[in-house]
Design a protein around this motif. Sequence first.
Motif, mmCIF file in Angstrom:
data_model
loop_
_atom_site.group_PDB
_atom_site.id
_atom_site.type_symbol
_atom_site.label_atom_id
_atom_site.label_comp_id
_atom_site.label_asym_id
_atom_site.label_seq_id
_atom_site.Cartn_x
_atom_site.Cartn_y
_atom_site.Cartn_z
ATOM 1 N N ALA A 171 11.364 -10.381 -18.304
ATOM 2 C CA ALA A 171 10.477 -9.483 -19.009
ATOM 3 C C ALA A 171 11.383 -8.124 -19.399
ATOM 4 N N ILE B 151 10.143 -5.432 -22.581
ATOM 5 C CA ILE B 151 8.867 -5.348 -22.256
ATOM 6 C C ILE B 151 8.504 -4.005 -21.530
ATOM 7 N N SER C 1 -2.151 -4.771 -17.838
ATOM 8 C CA SER C 1 -1.111 -4.218 -18.755
ATOM 9 C C SER C 1 -1.489 -4.142 -19.922
ATOM 10 N N GLY D 217 3.460 -7.360 -21.228
ATOM 11 C CA GLY D 217 4.098 -8.571 -20.908
ATOM 12 C C GLY D 217 3.149 -9.083 -19.565
ATOM 13 N N THR E 269 4.660 -4.891 -17.544
ATOM 14 C CA THR E 269 4.298 -6.258 -17.302
ATOM 15 C C THR E 269 3.537 -6.546 -16.107
#
Length: 339
Positions: A88, A93, A298, A3, A96
């Motif tokens: 997120a 996810i 990420s 993310g 992130t």
Amino acid sequence: MFGLIGHLTSLEHAQAVAQELGYPEYADQGLDFWCSAPPQIVDHIKVTSITGEIIEGKYVESCFLPEMLASRRIKAATRKVLNAMAHAQKNGIDITALGGFSSIIFENFKLEQFSQVRNVTLEFERFTTGNTHTAYIICRQVEQASQQLGIELSQATVAICGATGDIGSAVTRWLDAKTDVKELLLIARNQERLQELQSELGRGKIMSLDEALPQADIVVWVASMPKGVEINPQVLKQPCLLIDGGYPKNLGTKVQYPGVYVLNGGIVEHSLDIDWKIMKIVNMDVPARQLFACFAESMLLEFEKLYTNFSWGRNQITVDKMEQIGQASVKHGFRPLLV
């Protein structure tokens, strides 16, 4: 899945691109509205490594705007970051990156004390500031762009403005340990931290900005640009390499002078096109190939299945970790943006 938490550069910018981001009803709204607007997932992203591996991710627009800090709306700014992180995490996810001001707000206002966001308990190991990769890329830009300009590092003086910050201290450590740079000039507001850094390195001259600029062959700018601070390009050496590691990038428009080369710092190019729209919206020159190095971190952690807060906490970046993320960066087809 990776993310990216990001934000736009100003209220004017946010209003102009609201339609492209998928919420046209925001376009006519003022700062008060944006202060209460919830985070939104506005982009689904696919990235292909040069190894052939494909990963997918999501871009979370936090709806934070720099004017919130400028007008001292601290609660609104901190709420934006925490809400985006919770959004997120709720969307599954795994790792992130906190882009732009998100990581700065998190650290400066000690948001780790607020782990409960409504019904979500934040798992901080799911988040990274991306600063280790950003610092690595800036260092590679120093090394490679100086060579292109005929600046010999062994004879060069490098000024780091923001030397005690997370990225600035990491850049300073790398240049000290991994290059033969002749002289380091350390510039920051906090004199105590500067002296600690100087003591750790066993070298480096503590200077004011006005003292340092005329002596520097290379200036690495990783500090926020306070209002009223102007760089007079006439005092700079020729050639001079000026690496703008801030966000938004504004030194290129402020400093235009023969022999002064301004490079957007902390930007990477990818070998293969990335299927997304957000880099076009933030006016990247080649949006399918260029991105912020913090966002790329990420992606790299997802490629490497390193689901950990790789960059976390102020002044925790080591040269070893920069080398580790740097090897992954090269492996998956990222390279520093150059002059």
